[in-house]
Write an enzyme that holds these catalytic residues in place. Structure first.
Site, PDB file in Angstrom:
ATOM      1  CG  ASP A  54      -0.395  -0.617   2.453  1.00 24.29           C
ATOM      2  OD1 ASP A  54       0.846  -0.600   2.593  1.00 24.29           O
ATOM      3  OD2 ASP A  54      -1.161  -1.112   3.275  1.00 24.29           O
ATOM      4  CG  ASP A  83      -9.141  -1.705  11.753  1.00 25.85           C
ATOM      5  OD1 ASP A  83      -8.192  -2.416  11.307  1.00 25.85           O
ATOM      6  OD2 ASP A  83      -9.515  -0.659  11.189  1.00 25.85           O
ATOM      7  CD  GLU A 112      -8.765   0.828   7.882  1.00 21.40           C
ATOM      8  OE1 GLU A 112      -8.827  -0.194   8.594  1.00 21.40           O
ATOM      9  OE2 GLU A 112      -8.095   1.830   8.189  1.00 21.40           O
TER      10      GLU A 112
HETATM   11  C1  F6R Z   1       1.267  -1.883   6.124  1.00 25.47           C
HETATM   12  C2  F6R Z   1      -0.101  -2.379   6.150  1.00 25.47           C
HETATM   13  C3  F6R Z   1      -0.893  -2.483   7.399  1.00 25.47           C
HETATM   14  C4  F6R Z   1      -0.085  -2.866   8.633  1.00 25.47           C
HETATM   15  C5  F6R Z   1      -0.974  -2.861   9.853  1.00 25.47           C
HETATM   16  C6  F6R Z   1      -0.186  -3.166  11.118  1.00 25.47           C
HETATM   17  O1  F6R Z   1       1.789  -1.901   4.802  1.00 25.47           O
HETATM   18  O2  F6R Z   1      -0.579  -2.699   5.116  1.00 25.47           O
HETATM   19  O3  F6R Z   1      -1.930  -3.417   7.223  1.00 25.47           O
HETATM   20  O4  F6R Z   1       0.473  -4.137   8.435  1.00 25.47           O
HETATM   21  O5  F6R Z   1      -1.578  -1.612   9.989  1.00 25.47           O
HETATM   22  O6  F6R Z   1       0.735  -2.148  11.339  1.00 25.47           O
HETATM   23  P1  F6R Z   1       1.885  -2.316  12.414  1.00 25.47           P
HETATM   24  O7  F6R Z   1       2.737  -3.427  11.972  1.00 25.47           O
HETATM   25  O8  F6R Z   1       2.627  -1.001  12.395  1.00 25.47           O
HETATM   26  O9  F6R Z   1       1.201  -2.583  13.712  1.00 25.47           O
END
Ligand code: F6R
Length: 263
Positions: A67, A136, A143
């Site tokens: 992303d 979440d 999301e």
């Molecule tokens: C990052 C992504 C997100 C993260 C998720 C967890 O490229 O796509 O889905 O993997 O938000 O983030 P962290 O690892 O910072 O807790």
């Protein structure tokens, strides 16, 4: 789903790095999918250590980001392209020109998403996708409510996600972009292997919903229950709300010899 619980982040990173090493030994020009955020950092560091030690090489590998934020200036340190350059490219021998991401500054975001999805297809698809999970239950920036068949698309970030990511923006949620371009759940399900890493007690509810809850767009990580080859790497706090944890340990201990991870 293969659930693997270890004591430390380093042990989890070793499992993931073993999988990646095994892949690139069989297929040096393998296509990796790379996540950002904190969870995968120990994996990138372990890969960096192995490359430095000369025991593995990513010199011919390609990588595709999950992303990218929309609207950050190209040189913003928290832009995911810059994150990947700093945390992965700079410490391994993968070539920067072989690392690709969505262009969050494109004029036509929908066209950019279609272009990116096709680029992944043209590269032969993702061999091994590294994932984290949001509190979440999101994977990539899918999301709650995102179609489980979605391909790369523009997404609106929830306030929860922006609050969680404010730690990368001086703790100021107003600096966190409201939109991102993200591989869809369907894109992730097309990967040949997925390796998700989650650590810490704040991920325990999301992990339980992903592994043991219903398959629902309210927790897009739950779509991984449909993935034919997914490894879920957890530390004890992240695994603490799994009802069948003892059985997952037994499955791992009794895994047939010669299985892919071989650990
Ligand atoms: C990052 C992504 C997100 C993260 C998720 C967890 O490229 O796509 O889905 O993997 O938000 O983030 P962290 O690892 O910072 O807790």
């Amino acid at each position: 789903m293969e659930i693997i619980v270890k004591q430390t982040e380093h042990e989890l990173a070793e499992v993931a790095a073993d999988a990646i090493q095994d892949l690139v030994e069989r297929k040096p020009d393998a296509v990796l999918g790379v996540a950002t955020g904190s969870s995968p950092l120990p994996i990138y560091r372990e890969l960096g250590a192995r490359v430095k030690a000369g025991t593995m090489s990513l010199a011919r590998a390609k990588a595709y980001q999950l992303d990218e934020y929309v609207g950050l200036p190209a040189d913003h340190p928290q832009g995911y392209r810059n994150f990947v350059e700093r945390e992965f490219v700079a410490i391994t021998d993968i070539e920067s020109r072989n690392v690709h991401g969505e262009n969050g500054q494109a004029q036509d975001l929908i066209a950019e998403c279609a272009r990116y999805e096709q680029e992944i297809v043209d590269a032969g698809g993702i061999d091994l996708q590294i994932l984290g999970i949001g509190v979440d239950g999101h994977i990539a920036f899918n999301e709650p409510g995102t179609s489980l068949g979605s391909l790369t698309h523009p997404a609106v970030l929830t306030e929860q996600t922006r609050r969680d990511n404010a730690r990368f923006f001086d703790g100021d949620i107003t600096q966190v972009p409201t939109h991102a371009l993200t591989q869809g759940v369907g894109t992730i399900l097309r990967s040949r292997t997925a390796v998700l890493i989650a650590t810490g007690a704040n991920k325990a509810d999301a992990v339980a919903a992903m592994v043991e809850g219903p398959v629902t767009s309210l927790c897009t990580g739950s779509a991984l229950q449909l993935h034919p080859n997914v490894k879920i790497l957890l530390d004890e706090p992240a695994a603490s709300k799994l009802k069948n944890l003892d059985f997952y340990r037994e499955i791992f201990d009794r895994r047939p010899e010669g299985t892919w991870l071989g650990l």
